[in-house]
Design an enzyme around this catalytic site. Structure first.
Site, PDB file in Angstrom:
ATOM      1  N   MET A  34       0.701  -1.218  -0.067  1.00  0.00           N
ATOM      2  CA  MET A  34       0.056  -0.085   0.076  1.00  0.00           C
ATOM      3  C   MET A  34       0.931   1.238  -0.238  1.00  0.00           C
ATOM      4  SD  MET A  34      -3.285   0.792   1.856  1.00  0.00           S
ATOM      5  CE  MET A  34      -3.642  -1.090   1.405  1.00  0.00           C
TER       6      MET A  34
ATOM      7  N   LYS B 120       4.218   0.473  -9.577  1.00  0.00           N
ATOM      8  CA  LYS B 120       5.056   1.336  -8.759  1.00  0.00           C
ATOM      9  C   LYS B 120       6.426   1.273  -9.298  1.00  0.00           C
ATOM     10  CE  LYS B 120       2.758   1.009  -4.464  1.00  0.00           C
ATOM     11  NZ  LYS B 120       2.930   0.389  -2.989  1.00  0.00           N
TER      12      LYS B 120
ATOM     13  N   TRP C  99       8.646  -6.293  -1.855  1.00  0.00           N
ATOM     14  CA  TRP C  99       9.101  -4.881  -2.036  1.00  0.00           C
ATOM     15  C   TRP C  99       7.865  -3.870  -1.893  1.00  0.00           C
ATOM     16  CZ3 TRP C  99      10.026  -8.947  -5.366  1.00  0.00           C
ATOM     17  CH2 TRP C  99      11.403  -9.385  -5.482  1.00  0.00           C
ATOM     18  N   ASP C 100       6.768  -4.429  -1.442  1.00  0.00           N
ATOM     19  CA  ASP C 100       5.512  -3.532  -1.572  1.00  0.00           C
ATOM     20  C   ASP C 100       5.397  -3.073  -3.021  1.00  0.00           C
ATOM     21  OD1 ASP C 100       3.346  -2.170  -0.479  1.00  0.00           O
ATOM     22  OD2 ASP C 100       4.407  -0.718   0.591  1.00  0.00           O
ATOM     23  N   TYR C 101       5.757  -3.544  -3.982  1.00  0.00           N
ATOM     24  CA  TYR C 101       5.463  -3.293  -5.225  1.00  0.00           C
ATOM     25  C   TYR C 101       4.055  -3.869  -5.738  1.00  0.00           C
ATOM     26  CZ  TYR C 101      10.022  -1.335  -6.306  1.00  0.00           C
ATOM     27  OH  TYR C 101      11.138  -0.603  -6.546  1.00  0.00           O
TER      28      TYR C 101
END
Length: 680
Positions: free
Chosen positions: A1, A342, A314-316
């Site tokens: 997020m 992202k 990676w929070d991608y």
């Protein structure tokens, strides 16, 4: 997020379309302009030749800045995009109040307050990106709630209102609302919320969710829920993440969705599983997470899925609304789904099959993850459309506009972290992640001109330092200022995350920190890049460095040849869509970190934007919607131009540089004195 918290940082020294086309007589009936999210308007009254004649039509204030306590307002993000429907501008406040305005004067027509609690901290702040309009063609012409507004709330309700009065639709759920069962006990009331507008089609309304990141392995599931748009009765639910042999939650859909009414499909941009930065308990690719997922909107049946990131650590996640368009590929027109990411890629997928229109290669990526991690050996790389932003970073990219010590400090911070390029695994050493977890492209999504076949997107150029903290050290870990800290309970590591900054609070990556990019998809070519934003409303003394600002919001484009966008300074800007030249700036009360929109009212074209600031971006906070139109006879154009090319602009820019350099030298001197005293 999305996490733009401490972004600012910016100066932390406080720093031919298949989706329905827009009608030429109206403007903006969906969050993304149309249900397919093209963010394109056929209006062309405002052009590059006359945009300088725009004046402020109105400035409306919700009143939140006066009626809400300052400590509550500091937890808001004003990201709303108004709709133009039923002869009204309709939008939501961060506290889920739905407000309808007269499109010409900004006078309030009606207002609905769901009275959400404000005595807790929502994981993603108080935010509402927009509402959704639906016309029930089976209802009598003058029936109440024939025209409806749907909204998801921060306290997990789905609400239906009459679009003409704001009165809750009595036949929908319990007196106009459905309370959603999260399915498990929350750690605190704000762990789970709804932040983006629902999707609606074929009599079905679909909602996603936003869930607090990095709290725990066994986090709430990212279930997507559908309800009958008339009665509110449940229709279906779909959990994106397959749980075969894994332990995880999330893979939710927090960004706006898209709908192809003719095909009966809803398109979901899904997120990463929990937690974000260590996935040892969720081996494999984690199917349907980090994916574009197409479901049959009437049944929830899976039509197809395409994964953009395998086994994400990676929070991608996919933060952007999938854009539905008809493009010319060189082999005839084709209906596609365009998904920006992202990490800066653009995937172009066939609308019916989900197969890439142009080849996507699986390429080897860095390995050697943290203990217990099981990384994917490869990741998908598009081969035709170039990345929208730079994807690798080195000491040569360190920012050094002032004394050498600043360059040295940034270069040292880059050198001290693990940095093997895109998809470098998180580590206990600390890993450079570039682009950062805010993008690339974020929730503002892309815009597509179906006439000229050009894609436009806002991008950010910022680096994060991601560090894994062994569990034994996590209990007593006290994160420094500007660091995001997550316990990742159930994993052997907690995590910290921070924007890589210089000693005086400047982003360490060379500017521009925010750009708008134009792409010819058929040719696979970047047409232009334009820096967006200055430091004027973020830096001390209003120093207006034209370095751009990180851009999480998106753009609106018009048949008149213009692109409109906000930034982290307090201006709405217009650019020439052909070459990216900045043509006009309209002053706002506070930054407009929201997607702009445009509409036609009584023969005049307006451009409007939500201008309420952004607490995660470190900006000033407000509560306004501002609209502009062309000057009428006798009116003076409201042109505010503060670019560095105006007469005298370069002189004042030079003065500003000298002033900030002086500040930097003073700080350096103080640091030297302190260090000298310590050595003595």
């Amino acid at each position: 997020m999305i996490r733009v918290r401490h972004l600012v940082g910016l100066l932390a020294i406080p720093l031919l379309a298949s989706a329905p086309a827009l009608g030429a007589d109206a403007g903006w009936s969906s969050w993304g302009g149309d249900p397919g999210g093209q963010k394109f308007s056929t209006l062309k009254q405002i052009t590059p030749d006359n945009v300088g004649n725009l004046v402020r039509a109105f400035e409306y204030h919700t009143g939140d800045l006066v009626t809400r306590p300052p400590e509550v307002m500091k937890r808001t993000k004003f990201e709303t995009t108004p709709l133009f429907v039923e002869d009204s501008l309709i939008f939501c406040s961060p506290f889920n109040e739905v407000i309808a305005l007269d499109p010409g004067t900004g006078a309030e027509k009606w207002r609905y307050d769901p009275e959400i609690r404000t005595d807790y901290r929502p994981a993603n702040r108080f935010v509402c990106r927009g509402v959704t309009y639906w016309l029930d063609d089976q209802a009598p012409a003058n029936a109440a709630c024939r025209a409806r507004i749907f909204m998801g709330t921060n306290d997990v309700r789905l609400i239906a209102l009459d679009a003409n009065t704001g009165i809750p639709c009595a036949g929908f759920g319990d007196r106009g609302e459905v309370r959603i069962d999260v399915g498990m006990k929350l750690e605190w009331p704000g762990e789970f919320q709804i932040t983006s507008p629902p999707a609606v089609g074929r009599g079905v309304v679909v909602v996603g969710s936003a869930i607090g990141d990095n709290r725990r392995v066994n986090a709430p599931a990212g279930t997507v829920r559908a309800f009958d748009a008339r009665s509110g009765q449940p229709r279906w639910s779909f959990e994106p993440l397959k749980h075969d042999g894994i332990e995880a939650g999330h893979a939710n859909v927090w960004a706006p969705m898209s709908v192809d009414e003719a095909r009966g499909l809803v398109f979901l941009p899904t997120t990463s599983p929990s937690p974000d930065f260590w996935g040892g308990k969720r081996p494999g690719n984690n199917e349907h997470a980090n994916s574009v997922v197409a479901l049959r909107i009437e049944t929830g049946e899976l039509a197809w899925s395409f994964q953009a990131v395998h086994h994400d650590v990676w929070d991608y996640d996919l933060p952007a609304q999938p854009t539905l368009a008809r493009i010319e590929t060189g082999e005839g027109p084709r209906d596609v789904v365009i998904q920006p990411t992202k990490h800066g890629f653009v995937f172009v997928l066939d609308r019916d099959s989900g197969k890439p229109v142009w080849p996507v290669e699986e390429r080897a990526v860095p390995q050697g993850g943290a203990e217990g991690e099981k990384l994917s050996p490869t990741q998908p790389f598009p081969t035709h459309v170039p990345a929208l932003t730079q994807q690798t970073i080195s000491a040569d990219d360190a920012f050094s506009p002032f004394p050498a010590f600043m360059h040295s400090a940034c270069a040292e911070r880059f050198a001290s972290a693990r940095n093997d390029g895109l998809f470098t695994p998180p580590s206990t050493q600390g890993t450079l992640e570039f682009p950062f977890t805010g993008g690339g492209v974020n929730w503002g999504s892309a815009a597509f001109d179906p006439v000229n076949q050009i894609l436009y997107a806002n991008t950010s150029r910022v680096a994060h330092l991601i560090k894994l903290i062994p569990r034994a050290e996590a209990a007593g870990f006290n994160p420094p200022p500007g660091h995001d800290f997550g316990q990742q309970q159930g994993a052997p590591f907690a995590m910290s995350r921070s924007v890589v900054m210089s000693p005086v609070g400047l982003i360490c990556v060379k500017p521009p920190w925010g750009e708008t990019v134009a792409v010819d998809l058929k040719a696979g070519k970047i047409l232009w890049r334009s820096t967006v934003g200055t430091t004027e409303d973020l830096a001390p003394l209003g120093l207006p460095f034209a370095w751009g600002t990180p851009l999480v919001n998106g753009v609106a484009i018009t048949a008149g040849g213009l692109l409109f966008t906000g930034a982290m300074d307090a201006y709405l800007r217009a650019f020439d869509a052909r070459d990216g030249r900045e043509l006009w700036q309209g002053r706002l009360p506070v930054p407009g970190i929201a997607n702009p929109m445009t509409y036609l009212w009584k023969g005049e074209q307006y451009v409007a934007i939500g201008a309420g600031g952004h607490s995660e971006g470190g900006t000033s906070i407000g509560d306004s919607v501002v609209a502009f139109r062309l000057a009428r006879a006798g009116e003076s154009p409201s042109l505010v131009s503060r670019t560095l090319d105006r007469p005298g602009g370069r002189f004042w820019a030079a003065v500003s540089v000298l002033m900030l350099a002086t500040i930097a030298l003073v700080i350096a001197g103080l640091r030297w004195r302190v260090s000298r005293r310590r050595t003595v």
